[in-house]
Design an enzyme around this catalytic site. Sequence first.
Site, PDB file in Angstrom:
ATOM      1  N   SER A 151       0.844  -1.183   0.000  1.00 42.18           N
ATOM      2  CA  SER A 151       0.000   0.000   0.000  1.00 42.18           C
ATOM      3  C   SER A 151       0.892   1.250   0.000  1.00 42.18           C
ATOM      4  O   SER A 151       1.813   1.350  -0.802  1.00 42.18           O
ATOM      5  CB  SER A 151      -0.953  -0.048   1.202  1.00 42.18           C
ATOM      6  OG  SER A 151      -1.959   0.924   1.098  1.00 42.18           O
ATOM      7  N   ASP A 323      -8.210  -5.766  -6.362  1.00 39.93           N
ATOM      8  CA  ASP A 323      -7.822  -4.520  -5.688  1.00 39.93           C
ATOM      9  C   ASP A 323      -8.175  -3.334  -6.577  1.00 39.93           C
ATOM     10  O   ASP A 323      -7.605  -3.164  -7.659  1.00 39.93           O
ATOM     11  CB  ASP A 323      -6.322  -4.557  -5.407  1.00 39.93           C
ATOM     12  CG  ASP A 323      -5.833  -3.371  -4.588  1.00 39.93           C
ATOM     13  OD1 ASP A 323      -6.638  -2.471  -4.280  1.00 39.93           O
ATOM     14  OD2 ASP A 323      -4.628  -3.349  -4.257  1.00 39.93           O
ATOM     15  N   HIS A 356      -7.926  -4.900  -1.723  1.00 42.88           N
ATOM     16  CA  HIS A 356      -6.625  -4.351  -1.330  1.00 42.88           C
ATOM     17  C   HIS A 356      -6.040  -5.078  -0.125  1.00 42.88           C
ATOM     18  O   HIS A 356      -4.816  -5.172   0.013  1.00 42.88           O
ATOM     19  CB  HIS A 356      -6.792  -2.861  -1.020  1.00 42.88           C
ATOM     20  CG  HIS A 356      -5.509  -2.157  -0.744  1.00 42.88           C
ATOM     21  ND1 HIS A 356      -4.454  -2.134  -1.627  1.00 42.88           N
ATOM     22  CD2 HIS A 356      -5.093  -1.428   0.340  1.00 42.88           C
ATOM     23  CE1 HIS A 356      -3.456  -1.433  -1.113  1.00 42.88           C
ATOM     24  NE2 HIS A 356      -3.814  -1.001   0.070  1.00 42.88           N
TER      25      HIS A 356
END
Length: 404
Positions: A151, A323, A356
């Site tokens: 991330s 994602d 995600h």
Amino acid sequence: MEGVPHEADTVSVGEFTFECGEAVPDLELSYEAYGEFTGDNAVLVCHALTGSAHVAGRRRRGGTDTAGQARAWWDDIVGAGKAIDTASYYVVCVNVPGSCYGSSGPSSEGPDGEPWGTDFPPVTVGDWTRAQRRLLDRLGVPNLHAVVGGSVGGMNALDWAKRHPDHVDRVIPVATAARLDPQIVALDGIARRAITADGAWQGGDYYGGPRPEHGLAIARQIGHVTYLSKSSMSDKFGRRSASRDAARDSFPVDPAADFFPYRDVESYLDYQGGKFAERFDPNSYLYLSRAMDNYDLASGHESDADALAAFDGEAMLVSFTGDWHFTVSQAEELADAFRAAGARTAHHVVDSDHGHDAFLVEPDRVGPPLADFLADGVRGKSVTDTADEDGESEFAPVHTSLFG
């Protein structure tokens, strides 16, 4: 991690000037280190938006480095015999400046003895990289075998390849991109407004009084939705109504729950938001999310490839089909930038419905390529690239398992 040396500490790295030009007289950084340093085996792990230095192992009793974090955030990946093997590598994770998990940030004490609040300098991903470099110097680690992050931690890893190309051999950006797209920036902006619109925020000067927990809980709910996929939410919640008890126990309490249906998905988000608001500092959320929104790999350069031109190591991008926070196509653009810069590159796409959060919750799919890349680079047996011999991407998802 029995038998593996583990160090957890908060140290001062002295006066630190942020990229905005403002300085703090004494920047403190909380870090954890695992394993033994042998000169060429250091791996830096960069945490995500609200993570801490506590990447693996059991939580220390009475320690301040985790500041309420319930468990190590990547314990399935980092540890003896795991993908990032602490029996082989010296693994370091540093809590970034601006956070509330031990490193200097808005909630820490300023020069006047009171919490900094919004007087703390604005932070950037570049500041995180520079602070990590300062901490590694203190630990006697001149170069990194690898830097890995997921991330916004993946943006941090990218920044190492850009800012310190001679100090890292392998870069593993996971579930990330060179910059956020406008949709995610917009959602982040709404989340920050939920905090600043909370009457308890008081311009960021709420320390010692009521905290803007209601606003922070809503901000977390907005963010959490971006971490999930449509299919995962459908499978987990559907459109089921929650129980009356769930409605009464929700945080923040939904005033319409008594006369409109209150659904499982709302109950889940209320629970997640409430738990998060208990452990995280609202100002830190403002600071860190803004750092993520503002990051642009190409800043100061003509292109992403130009920003990576000095990096002559190897890179493995890892992305997930479900994602939509950081998409497969964004990761492929990054892979193309590394290739254009001349770096040996692989893009490993994992077919996943977890959105995600997949990089945190699917260790059986993330671990094998990560371990093989650390050991053998792009030649690793589980490292699958989506590009063909001509460099054209086929976006073929790969299925991996720890068991075969």
